[in-house]
Motif scaffolding. Structure first.
Motif: not given
Length: 413
Positions: A329-336, A343-353, A408-411
């Protein structure tokens, strides 16, 4: 080292140059590149129709002036010659063809949907290898073979971008780009005359139709893979992260060339992305002409251009390999961004140091939106109505639960 001619010559004249001859010649481009590299094109059987379709559309549709034709001719020769040079390297060093491109991650999404921002976040993670700007335009010699050439190529890239800056209004705000930053795959797709972005640089609707209906993307991505092998050769093995919005047009073909590939796809209000794409296309095309591109024509063409991207995204999302895609989600990406990357790392099956997430957060803090200038745009300037576009793209927005931009931006805030 050879540099591509990609921008108009400096001029303060307001007098229109004469329209060009409209006789760019695909065979002449091939011959010039072959003469430069001293070899015949070994890929001709699978790729020659791509260049012919592109040149035919440039001649029929683009309306370039003489100097715009010259720039375009030189750029096509350069990219053709880069592909021939890659063939030569593999002939001289056959072990290059054995380089394994392991589990590449293709960063993609609709044009102007935050893919470049996302690419810069991936670049904070040294587990991934990204194409550098200077590698895209001067890909030879392979940096692992000639590391001493790297600093010179970086300097040349900085000079090239400095020369381009005055030619495109709001250059810095249009597209996030640094002389040693990560670069998208457009230039490598140009090697096979298979880049959807040609239709942003040039008014080539005939080529767009050919790309949609007839272009062999499997052959094009085999050329793309060869360039990755060259860059990877004699360097530490690393997982590739490869950004280009037009990857969504060819995800099935990408999996044929890279069976271990994954995709990470950003999603943003397509009404907003279309407005931004129209402005980018209008400015890029105008940089090769004295007469600005017709805004309404740009709007009509980019609406269809975006629709093709949406159709390919939806077709893949309903297919057997849909689980290969991590959606963002682009708006999630901007916010955090650090949280989104976890979350992307988890989706790719790798850790997130934690160190990677901290580096992402620092980069985001140091590069706030608008830091390189404002980039205002409005859909209405291109003869389009937001409500009509939203209805046209509603199937995509419903499938991925994408809000309109303001919501999306307001959210996020």
């Amino acid at each position: 080292m050879r540099r591509a001619a990609t921008t108009a010559p400096a001029s303060t004249s307001t007098t229109a140059s004469p329209r060009g001859s409209g006789v760019l010649d695909a065979d002449a481009i091939r011959r010039e590149a072959e003469q430069r590299e001293g070899r015949e094109d070994a890929d001709a059987a699978s790729l020659q129709d791509n260049l012919r379709a592109l040149v035919a559309s440039i001649n029929a549709d683009s309306g370039l002036p003489d100097w715009g034709e010259a720039i375009t001719h030189n750029g096509l020769v350069d990219r053709f010659a880069d592909r021939l040079a890659a063939q030569r390297w593999v002939t001289d060093y056959p072990e290059i063809a054995a380089e394994v491109i392991d589990r590449p991650v293709f960063l993609t999404g609709l044009p102007r949907s935050g893919t470049t921002f996302f690419q810069y976040l991936f670049d904070r993670d040294d587990r991934f290898r990204l194409i550098r700007t200077w590698e895209a335009i001067t890909p030879q010699p392979p940096p692992g073979f000639d590391p001493a050439s790297v600093q010179q190529r970086k300097r040349e890239e900085a000079e090239r971008r400095a020369a381009a800056r005055p030619m495109v209004e709001g250059f810095d705000a249009l597209h996030l780009m640094d002389a040693d930053g990560p670069e998208e795959c457009h230039a490598f797709m140009e090697h096979a005359s298979a880049a959807a972005g040609f239709h942003n640089l040039l008014d080539v609707p005939g080529y767009f139709d050919y790309l949609r209906d007839d272009l062999d993307f499997t052959a094009a991505y085999a050329v793309h893979k060869r360039q990755l092998q060259l860059l990877q050769w004699r360097t530490p093995a690393c997982r590739w992260a490869l950004k280009y919005p037009a990857h969504v047009l060819a995800m099935d073909a990408i999996l044929r060339v890279h069976p271990s590939a994954s995709f990470v796809m950003t999603h943003r209000d397509p009404v907003q992305t279309l407005a931004s794409l129209c402005k980018l296309t209008h400015l890029l095309r105008s940089a090769r002409c004295d007469t600005p591109a017709e805004p309404a024509r740009v709007g009509r063409q980019m609406r269809a251009f975006m629709r093709l991207h949406i159709d390919r995204i939806l077709a893949f999302a309903r297919g057997a390999d849909a689980n290969r895609v991590v959606h963002v989600d682009y708006y999630r990406l901007l916010d955090d961004p650090a949280g989104a990357m976890r979350e992307v790392h988890a989706g790719l099956g790798i850790d997130s140091p934690q160190a990677v997430r901290d580096a992402v957060a620092r980069w985001h803090r140091d590069n706030p939106k608008g830091a390189r200038g404002a980039n205002p745009y409005a859909l209405e300037e291109y003869g389009l109505v937001a409500e009509e576009v939203a209805e046209d793209y509603g199937d995509y927005m419903d499938f991925f639960d994408i809000p309109r931009e303001a919501v999306g931006l307001a959210r996020g805030s």
